[in-house]
Motif scaffolding. Structure first.
Motif, PDB file in Angstrom:
ATOM      1  N   GLU A  29     -13.005  -3.190  -5.399  1.00 32.40           N
ATOM      2  CA  GLU A  29     -12.432  -2.454  -4.266  1.00 32.40           C
ATOM      3  C   GLU A  29     -11.358  -3.271  -3.560  1.00 32.40           C
ATOM      4  OE1 GLU A  29     -13.734   0.072  -0.303  1.00 32.40           O
ATOM      5  OE2 GLU A  29     -15.042  -1.563  -0.958  1.00 32.40           O
ATOM      6  N   ASP A  30     -11.607  -4.562  -3.367  1.00 34.85           N
ATOM      7  CA  ASP A  30     -10.633  -5.415  -2.696  1.00 34.85           C
ATOM      8  C   ASP A  30      -9.337  -5.519  -3.495  1.00 34.85           C
ATOM      9  OD1 ASP A  30     -12.345  -5.831  -0.579  1.00 34.85           O
ATOM     10  OD2 ASP A  30     -12.964  -7.841  -1.215  1.00 34.85           O
ATOM     11  N   LYS A  31      -9.456  -5.671  -4.803  1.00 33.11           N
ATOM     12  CA  LYS A  31      -8.255  -5.753  -5.645  1.00 33.11           C
ATOM     13  C   LYS A  31      -7.513  -4.413  -5.659  1.00 33.11           C
ATOM     14  CE  LYS A  31      -9.763  -9.503  -8.644  1.00 33.11           C
ATOM     15  NZ  LYS A  31     -10.069  -9.904 -10.026  1.00 33.11           N
ATOM     16  N   LEU A  32      -8.249  -3.335  -5.722  1.00 38.76           N
ATOM     17  CA  LEU A  32      -7.620  -2.007  -5.659  1.00 38.76           C
ATOM     18  C   LEU A  32      -6.951  -1.789  -4.307  1.00 38.76           C
ATOM     19  CD1 LEU A  32     -10.384   0.061  -7.472  1.00 38.76           C
ATOM     20  CD2 LEU A  32      -8.014  -0.218  -8.255  1.00 38.76           C
ATOM     21  N   LEU A  33      -7.567  -2.306  -3.255  1.00 39.20           N
ATOM     22  CA  LEU A  33      -6.981  -2.198  -1.922  1.00 39.20           C
ATOM     23  C   LEU A  33      -5.635  -2.928  -1.867  1.00 39.20           C
ATOM     24  CD1 LEU A  33      -7.416  -1.165   0.997  1.00 39.20           C
ATOM     25  CD2 LEU A  33      -8.418  -3.398   1.494  1.00 39.20           C
ATOM     26  N   LEU A  70       0.321  -2.471  -1.686  1.00 39.94           N
ATOM     27  CA  LEU A  70       1.627  -2.695  -2.319  1.00 39.94           C
ATOM     28  C   LEU A  70       2.294  -1.370  -2.695  1.00 39.94           C
ATOM     29  CD1 LEU A  70       0.742  -5.769  -4.549  1.00 39.94           C
ATOM     30  CD2 LEU A  70       2.246  -5.743  -2.546  1.00 39.94           C
ATOM     31  N   ASP A  71       1.502  -0.418  -3.146  1.00 35.91           N
ATOM     32  CA  ASP A  71       2.044   0.900  -3.483  1.00 35.91           C
ATOM     33  C   ASP A  71       2.548   1.625  -2.241  1.00 35.91           C
ATOM     34  OD1 ASP A  71       2.611   3.190  -5.146  1.00 35.91           O
ATOM     35  OD2 ASP A  71       0.771   4.100  -4.381  1.00 35.91           O
ATOM     36  N   LYS A  72       1.808   1.549  -1.163  1.00 37.36           N
ATOM     37  CA  LYS A  72       2.181   2.251   0.075  1.00 37.36           C
ATOM     38  C   LYS A  72       3.422   1.642   0.724  1.00 37.36           C
ATOM     39  CE  LYS A  72      -0.726   5.570   0.596  1.00 37.36           C
ATOM     40  NZ  LYS A  72      -0.283   6.940   0.743  1.00 37.36           N
ATOM     41  N   ILE A  73       3.573   0.334   0.660  1.00 35.56           N
ATOM     42  CA  ILE A  73       4.725  -0.316   1.270  1.00 35.56           C
ATOM     43  C   ILE A  73       6.004   0.026   0.510  1.00 35.56           C
ATOM     44  CG2 ILE A  73       5.795  -2.563   1.753  1.00 35.56           C
ATOM     45  CD1 ILE A  73       3.009  -3.557   2.550  1.00 35.56           C
ATOM     46  N   LYS A  74       5.904   0.149  -0.798  1.00 39.64           N
ATOM     47  CA  LYS A  74       7.014   0.567  -1.656  1.00 39.64           C
ATOM     48  C   LYS A  74       8.214  -0.376  -1.645  1.00 39.64           C
ATOM     49  CE  LYS A  74       5.800   5.338  -2.018  1.00 39.64           C
ATOM     50  NZ  LYS A  74       4.751   5.112  -2.951  1.00 39.64           N
ATOM     51  N   LEU A  75       8.016  -1.599  -1.225  1.00 38.46           N
ATOM     52  CA  LEU A  75       9.086  -2.593  -1.213  1.00 38.46           C
ATOM     53  C   LEU A  75       8.531  -3.921  -1.695  1.00 38.46           C
ATOM     54  CD1 LEU A  75      10.493  -1.927   2.365  1.00 38.46           C
ATOM     55  CD2 LEU A  75      11.705  -1.461   0.239  1.00 38.46           C
ATOM     56  N   PRO A  76       9.384  -4.732  -2.297  1.00 39.29           N
ATOM     57  CA  PRO A  76       8.926  -6.093  -2.596  1.00 39.29           C
ATOM     58  C   PRO A  76       8.585  -6.790  -1.283  1.00 39.29           C
ATOM     59  CG  PRO A  76      10.986  -5.592  -3.731  1.00 39.29           C
ATOM     60  CD  PRO A  76      10.738  -4.479  -2.768  1.00 39.29           C
ATOM     61  N   ILE A  77       7.463  -7.491  -1.261  1.00 36.33           N
ATOM     62  CA  ILE A  77       6.982  -8.105  -0.021  1.00 36.33           C
ATOM     63  C   ILE A  77       6.615  -9.560  -0.285  1.00 36.33           C
ATOM     64  CG2 ILE A  77       4.606  -7.329  -0.414  1.00 36.33           C
ATOM     65  CD1 ILE A  77       4.340  -6.892   2.613  1.00 36.33           C
ATOM     66  N   SER A  78       6.813 -10.397   0.711  1.00 37.63           N
ATOM     67  CA  SER A  78       6.457 -11.808   0.551  1.00 37.63           C
ATOM     68  C   SER A  78       4.938 -11.970   0.618  1.00 37.63           C
ATOM     69  CB  SER A  78       7.112 -12.646   1.650  1.00 37.63           C
ATOM     70  OG  SER A  78       6.532 -12.358   2.899  1.00 37.63           O
ATOM     71  N   SER A 138       3.064  -3.528 -10.347  1.00 32.13           N
ATOM     72  CA  SER A 138       3.653  -3.250 -11.656  1.00 32.13           C
ATOM     73  C   SER A 138       3.284  -1.836 -12.110  1.00 32.13           C
ATOM     74  CB  SER A 138       3.149  -4.260 -12.680  1.00 32.13           C
ATOM     75  OG  SER A 138       1.774  -4.050 -12.930  1.00 32.13           O
ATOM     76  N   LYS A 139       3.903  -1.389 -13.198  1.00 26.37           N
ATOM     77  CA  LYS A 139       3.551  -0.076 -13.759  1.00 26.37           C
ATOM     78  C   LYS A 139       2.086  -0.059 -14.174  1.00 26.37           C
ATOM     79  CE  LYS A 139       8.120   1.264 -15.271  1.00 26.37           C
ATOM     80  NZ  LYS A 139       8.990   1.656 -16.362  1.00 26.37           N
ATOM     81  N   LYS A 140       1.632  -1.155 -14.737  1.00 30.31           N
ATOM     82  CA  LYS A 140       0.224  -1.259 -15.135  1.00 30.31           C
ATOM     83  C   LYS A 140      -0.682  -1.179 -13.896  1.00 30.31           C
ATOM     84  CE  LYS A 140      -2.796  -4.169 -17.982  1.00 30.31           C
ATOM     85  NZ  LYS A 140      -2.895  -5.420 -18.737  1.00 30.31           N
ATOM     86  N   GLY A 141      -0.261  -1.820 -12.812  1.00 29.53           N
ATOM     87  CA  GLY A 141      -1.018  -1.760 -11.561  1.00 29.53           C
ATOM     88  C   GLY A 141      -1.066  -0.355 -10.997  1.00 29.53           C
ATOM     89  N   LEU A 142       0.059   0.377 -11.087  1.00 27.78           N
ATOM     90  CA  LEU A 142       0.092   1.773 -10.631  1.00 27.78           C
ATOM     91  C   LEU A 142      -0.857   2.638 -11.455  1.00 27.78           C
ATOM     92  CD1 LEU A 142       3.910   2.246  -9.987  1.00 27.78           C
ATOM     93  CD2 LEU A 142       2.081   2.335  -8.271  1.00 27.78           C
ATOM     94  N   THR A 143      -0.909   2.382 -12.759  1.00 23.23           N
ATOM     95  CA  THR A 143      -1.811   3.137 -13.632  1.00 23.23           C
ATOM     96  C   THR A 143      -3.265   2.883 -13.251  1.00 23.23           C
ATOM     97  OG1 THR A 143      -0.218   3.048 -15.442  1.00 23.23           O
ATOM     98  CG2 THR A 143      -2.509   3.525 -16.033  1.00 23.23           C
ATOM     99  N   VAL A 144      -3.612   1.610 -13.056  1.00 21.79           N
ATOM    100  CA  VAL A 144      -4.985   1.256 -12.671  1.00 21.79           C
ATOM    101  C   VAL A 144      -5.330   1.891 -11.329  1.00 21.79           C
ATOM    102  CG1 VAL A 144      -6.436  -0.682 -11.919  1.00 21.79           C
ATOM    103  CG2 VAL A 144      -5.116  -0.856 -14.026  1.00 21.79           C
ATOM    104  N   LEU A 145      -4.388   1.848 -10.396  1.00 26.82           N
ATOM    105  CA  LEU A 145      -4.626   2.432  -9.077  1.00 26.82           C
ATOM    106  C   LEU A 145      -4.846   3.939  -9.182  1.00 26.82           C
ATOM    107  CD1 LEU A 145      -4.814   1.977  -6.025  1.00 26.82           C
ATOM    108  CD2 LEU A 145      -2.328   2.294  -5.913  1.00 26.82           C
ATOM    109  N   LEU A 175      -6.048   5.554 -11.689  1.00 21.81           N
ATOM    110  CA  LEU A 175      -7.321   5.810 -12.366  1.00 21.81           C
ATOM    111  C   LEU A 175      -8.537   5.462 -11.510  1.00 21.81           C
ATOM    112  CD1 LEU A 175      -6.470   4.444 -15.938  1.00 21.81           C
ATOM    113  CD2 LEU A 175      -6.714   6.846 -15.260  1.00 21.81           C
ATOM    114  N   PHE A 176      -8.438   4.406 -10.719  1.00 22.05           N
ATOM    115  CA  PHE A 176      -9.612   3.897 -10.015  1.00 22.05           C
ATOM    116  C   PHE A 176      -9.458   3.840  -8.498  1.00 22.05           C
ATOM    117  CE2 PHE A 176      -9.605   1.925 -14.266  1.00 22.05           C
ATOM    118  CZ  PHE A 176     -10.802   2.453 -14.750  1.00 22.05           C
ATOM    119  N   GLY A 177      -8.364   4.373  -7.968  1.00 21.50           N
ATOM    120  CA  GLY A 177      -8.118   4.334  -6.524  1.00 21.50           C
ATOM    121  C   GLY A 177      -9.200   5.005  -5.704  1.00 21.50           C
ATOM    122  N   ASN A 178      -9.934   5.925  -6.325  1.00 20.30           N
ATOM    123  CA  ASN A 178     -11.009   6.616  -5.609  1.00 20.30           C
ATOM    124  C   ASN A 178     -12.184   5.690  -5.285  1.00 20.30           C
ATOM    125  OD1 ASN A 178     -11.855   6.369  -8.271  1.00 20.30           O
ATOM    126  ND2 ASN A 178     -12.759   8.414  -8.370  1.00 20.30           N
TER     127      ASN A 178
END
Length: 174
Positions: free
Chosen positions: A10-14, A19-27, A73-80, A82-85
């Motif tokens: 859950e923490d990693k998905l969070l 990162l998905d919600k911010i939609k910008l590269p972040i430090s 990443s695209k892979k991260g978006l896919t995982v999110l 699939l498992f964001g719920n």
């Protein structure tokens, strides 16, 4: 080491969700600030999770304007997707609420930069503003003191829009 694997996931998905919600590269510093202000994850665990997410290619580290940034990443978006719920509604609500209030500040900090370097007896102040990855202004000023350099950086970070508009008007007027 970890409370349980469900909490770990859950923490990693969070993190991916943020990162998905911010939609910008972040430090890393700004992401850490978001996480710590909301008491989601402690600092050391957060850094470990970021390392693990990068090793799994769920996030990417990029260089933008000479600074390291994190993006999903695209892979991260896919995982999110699939498992964001598996992220609790309360945590998602907390993130959404925080970002709704803070997104302009986060975007401003990401797209506005001000720093200085020392060259000999002078300080070179670099003030920059980006919009949609396009440079609006990249201004370098030579100042005599550390205090002036800090003051310019502070004013730019706090009021870059007005300063940019004023400078633009002065340069355009006859």
């Amino acid at each position: 080491m970890y409370g349980n694997t469900a909490e770990l996931a859950e923490d990693k998905l969070l993190l991916l969700y943020i990162l998905d919600k911010i939609k910008l590269p972040i430090s890393n510093n700004k992401l850490t600030e978001v996480i710590l202000e909301n008491n989601f994850i402690n600092y050391f665990t957060l850094q470990q999770y970021l390392s693990e997410l990068a090793n799994a290619n769920f996030i990417d580290y990029i260089e933008q304007e000479g600074k390291h940034r994190i993006i999903i990443s695209k892979k991260g978006l896919t995982v999110l997707s699939l498992f964001g719920n598996r992220i609790s509604d309360s945590k998602m609500h907390s993130v959404d609420s925080y970002l709704k209030k803070q997104i302009n500040n986060i975007k401003n900090e990401i797209s506005i930069s001000a720093d200085y370097t020392i060259q000999g007896n002078n300080y070179i102040v670099n003030l920059k503003a980006l919009e949609n990855d396009s440079i609006l202004i990249d201004l370098k000023l030579n100042v005599a003191s550390n205090e002036q350099a800090k003051q310019l950086c502070s004013k730019w970070k706090n009021n870059s829009s007005e300063l940019y508009n004023n400078l633009f008007k002065v340069l355009i007027e006859d």
